[in-house]
Enzyme design. Structure first.
Site, mmCIF file in Angstrom:
data_model
loop_
_atom_site.group_PDB
_atom_site.id
_atom_site.type_symbol
_atom_site.label_atom_id
_atom_site.label_comp_id
_atom_site.label_asym_id
_atom_site.label_seq_id
_atom_site.Cartn_x
_atom_site.Cartn_y
_atom_site.Cartn_z
ATOM 1 N N LYS A 53 0.805 4.513 6.919
ATOM 2 C CA LYS A 53 0.290 5.247 5.605
ATOM 3 C C LYS A 53 0.935 6.858 5.830
ATOM 4 C CE LYS A 53 -2.871 2.184 4.914
ATOM 5 N NZ LYS A 53 -2.654 1.499 3.377
ATOM 6 N N SER A 88 0.852 -1.153 0.006
ATOM 7 C CA SER A 88 0.126 0.020 0.125
ATOM 8 C C SER A 88 0.903 1.315 0.076
ATOM 9 C CB SER A 88 -0.950 0.045 1.159
ATOM 10 O OG SER A 88 -0.029 0.238 2.287
#
Length: 276
Positions: A104, A63
């Protein structure tokens, strides 16, 4: 005729005292000891401080690709009193997102309006388009529909659709809007927009990613991005003390190796001189 006294052997000569080592050799030995001590302090001290200041974290998904690859191990620096800024790569856990620890990039902080997207496919924060150089070449947030995987597989159903939708998120105070650098394969704030605009609590952040350390071929520090510097408010944080600690350990190792090599080298030189 000689007397017994004349024939008796005299007292044995006392063995000669060993010659003292040359002053230069003694001085060199002292300097070697000091250098080894300094090298050990740098090596051990740097290692201990690194172990105290940083925690390893495994990243199982793609990701954050290409910044962090699937299977990488990163070092995480606790935030302490430092504020989280836009552009920081953070490690966090949010019960609303599951039990896993996630990695993230912070796009918006409390009070920000994050919108997807301008005509060039860029995220805007408070109306300012943000050019993100860390994204894969040619990959922006707004993309045509397709299939991609957060862990190498396919994102199905509504989650896949949400990755490509436009959005207008108002980030509540004390919370963060986060996205993965792999915008086609990251389950991030975009798939949680119905929960406080997809934001996560600042208190859930355990630290900032400082470097990728494994596998060795992926080793690199997490450089500070300037993508959000045009915006007022908290920007990406400065690098922590990791690089000075690494240089200290490398210097300590080099000193220990070099000093250790001087003893056999000096012995070879003395042997060669005696052979002449």
């Amino acid at each position: 005729m000689s007397s017994l006294a004349d024939e008796a052997p005299g007292p044995a000569a006392a063995p000669a005292a060993p010659a003292p080592a040359p002053r230069s050799r003694r001085l060199w030995g002292v300097l070697q000891g000091i250098a080894l001590t300094v090298g050990l302090v740098l090596l051990v001290g740097g290692f201990v401080l690194t172990a105290v200041e940083y925690r390893p974290s495994f990243v199982p998904t793609a990701s954050m690709s290409p910044t962090i690859a699937a299977g990488d191990t990163v070092l995480v620096h606790p935030l302490g009193k430092a504020a989280v800024g836009r552009g920081d790569i953070v490690v966090f856990k949010d019960p609303q997102w599951g039990d896993e620890t996630l990695v993230k990039r912070v796009i918006g902080v409390g009070g920000d309006t994050v919108v997807c997207c301008d005509p060039q496919g860029r995220i805007t924060v408070n109306g300012v388009p943000v050019t993100e150089p860390y994204l894969a070449d040619g990959l922006l947030t707004a993309q045509p529909s397709g299939s991609a995987g957060d862990a190498g597989g396919s994102l199905a159903g509504v989650a896949q659709q949400q990755l490509h939708q436009t959005f207008n998120a108002q980030v509540p105070a004390g919370r963060l809007f986060v996205l993965g650098d792999n915008r086609l394969g990251s389950l991030d704030s975009r798939v949680h927009l119905d929960q406080l605009a997809g934001s996560i609590p600042v208190d859930g952040v355990s630290g900032r990613v400082a470097a990728t350390v494994w596998p060795f071929g992926h080793w690199r520090t997490a450089s500070r991005t300037t993508a959000f510097d045009a915006l007022p408010g908290p920007a990406a944080g400065q690098p922590g003390p990791l690089m000075p600690l690494i240089w200290a350990m490398l210097a300590g190792t080099a000193v220990i190796v070099l000093v250790s090599l001087t003893t056999p080298a000096a012995a070879v030189v003395r042997w060669a001189r005696r052979r002449r």
